[in-house]
Design a protein around this motif. Structure first.
Motif, mmCIF file in Angstrom:
data_model
loop_
_atom_site.group_PDB
_atom_site.id
_atom_site.type_symbol
_atom_site.label_atom_id
_atom_site.label_comp_id
_atom_site.label_asym_id
_atom_site.label_seq_id
_atom_site.Cartn_x
_atom_site.Cartn_y
_atom_site.Cartn_z
ATOM 1 N N LEU A 263 23.012 16.657 96.668
ATOM 2 C CA LEU A 263 22.107 16.743 95.519
ATOM 3 C C LEU A 263 21.111 15.603 95.666
ATOM 4 C CD1 LEU A 263 21.836 18.161 92.596
ATOM 5 C CD2 LEU A 263 22.864 16.065 91.765
ATOM 6 N N LEU A 278 20.533 20.589 97.328
ATOM 7 C CA LEU A 278 20.099 21.036 96.004
ATOM 8 C C LEU A 278 19.042 20.017 95.594
ATOM 9 C CD1 LEU A 278 23.594 21.751 94.427
ATOM 10 C CD2 LEU A 278 21.794 23.448 94.771
ATOM 11 N N ASN A 290 15.926 19.109 85.782
ATOM 12 C CA ASN A 290 16.753 19.974 86.638
ATOM 13 C C ASN A 290 18.197 19.498 86.782
ATOM 14 O OD1 ASN A 290 14.689 21.792 87.294
ATOM 15 N ND2 ASN A 290 13.862 20.373 88.810
ATOM 16 N N LYS A 294 21.363 21.878 88.101
ATOM 17 C CA LYS A 294 21.778 21.725 89.509
ATOM 18 C C LYS A 294 23.221 21.222 89.608
ATOM 19 C CE LYS A 294 17.932 22.895 91.628
ATOM 20 N NZ LYS A 294 17.851 24.218 92.239
#
Ligand code: TXA
Ligand code: MG
Length: 330
Positions: A263, A278, A290, A294
């Motif tokens: 991430l 991500l 986000n 996510k």
């Protein structure tokens, strides 16, 4: 119990009112995250909200009101700096803690003599609050300690079968919870960082403190002491100066056949250069917006390796990093 997701219109607002008047709870959108609201004057209803979420009963709730609600009914002593901040940033993602008049039921503030009040900006939240014309006590509409919900579907995932109604107002634009600001002293003190940043508060109020929980001390904002915002998969956070370690961890996991994802933000995505990413986006605002979506997407994999560059994106990142540190359990 069947859980319905409905768009916000006359019919769903009428249904919300009958649920709230009957002592139940309704999930509703705000510009930060979805809330699970109950009548703040109804102690049994508020206790039900704690039970639905599995929330510790010493972690107080925020009361939400519409923008024309007369706050002096609920709280006393609104200092001048707080009036200036309210004028500058409300309605918006800023929760202000005042001395309570003791009018809302005791379960809301868990016995504290203060009350946290928020006037959300989201049009759907305003419609809901205006229709009810009541102070609505609402925590985030997730199971306690899980990632906060930013869509009606996230709420459904956590609370299906536990509540009757989710008002669907689309994806929350802000993405992380409101800034919680203690306004009971000489100057404001940030209890939880959020989208209204320290810089924004200082620009209006002159100075502003920041509360740090010390070992062994009773928390001023009890929510601070709990693990929070946690995805259900294994989650590891790496600092910007540890990116190599993050890549090592990813490679190690992948070589063992573990479905790992990184991430990251735009900048770290380029630097780590791995297949499974991500990406949260480029600016602090995009990253915040986000983040929970996510994290919820990422928890479907086996391991989430978090590698972002906080110093690149300004004041909002303080709130984002605070959530990520808590999500990883440190
Ligand atoms: O953006 C938000 O604030 C969202 C939406 C739904 O409005 N709500 C939210 O609620 O994040 P919750 O319950 O997840 O977090 C409320 C935070 C907790 O950290 C709690 O300890 C703090 O506010 N809080 C509530 N009442 C307080 C009080 N009287 N004094 C100090 N902190 C308080
Ligand atoms: Mg919460």
């Amino acid at each position: 119990m069947r859980t319905e997701i409905l768009p916000i219109d006359e019919k769903s607002l009428r249904l919300s009112k009958s649920i709230i008047d009957g002592g139940g709870a309704v999930a509703f959108p705000t510009e930060t995250v979805y809330g699970l609201g109950a009548n703040a004057f109804d102690n049994t209803a508020v206790e039900k909200v704690f039970a639905i979420k599995g929330r510790p009963n010493d972690n107080p709730l925020i009361v939400h009101v519409h923008k024309d609600y007369d706050l002096s009914e609920l709280v006393t002593e609104i200092p001048e700096y707080a009036q200036a901040l309210a004028k500058a940033y409300l309605p918006g993602p800023l929760t202000m803690v005042y001395k309570s008049r003791g009018k809302v039921c005791p379960a809301v503030s868990c016995g504290l003599d203060t009350l946290a009040v928020r006037v959300p900006l989201h049009d759907g939240a305003q419609k809901f609050l205006k229709y009810l014309n009541l102070p609505i006590a609402a925590p985030s509409a997730n199971i306690s300690k899980h990632v906060s919900p930013v869509t009606a579907q996230h709420v459904f995932f956590d609370l299906d079968g536990r509540i009757e109604l989710i008002l669907d107002g689309g994806k929350c634009s802000g993405g992380i919870e409101s800034t919680v600001l203690d306004c009971t002293g000489e100057k404001p003190v940030i209890l939880r960082s959020g989208l209204v940043t320290r810089e924004m508060i200082e620009a209006v109020a002159g100075s502003c403190g920041e509360y740090v929980l010390k070992e062994g001390e009773k928390a001023r904002s009890p929510g601070m002491k709990y693990k929070h915002y946690s995805p259900s998969c294994d989650t590891k956070l790496f600092r910007f100066d540890e990116l190599e370690k993050a890549v090592d961890e990813y490679n190690k996991s992948r070589s063992k056949g573990v479905e790992a994802y990184v991430l990251c933000d735009d900048k770290t995505a380029e630097l780590v250069n791995v297949d499974n990413v991500l990406n949260l986006g480029k600016t602090g605002e995009q990253i915040a917006s986000n983040l929970y979506d996510k994290l919820r997407e990422g928890e479907r994999c086996a391991q989430l390796i978090i590698a972002i560059a906080p110093e690149e994106h300004g004041g909002v990142m303080k709130g984002v990093m605070n959530r990520l540190i808590k999500a990883c359990g440190n």
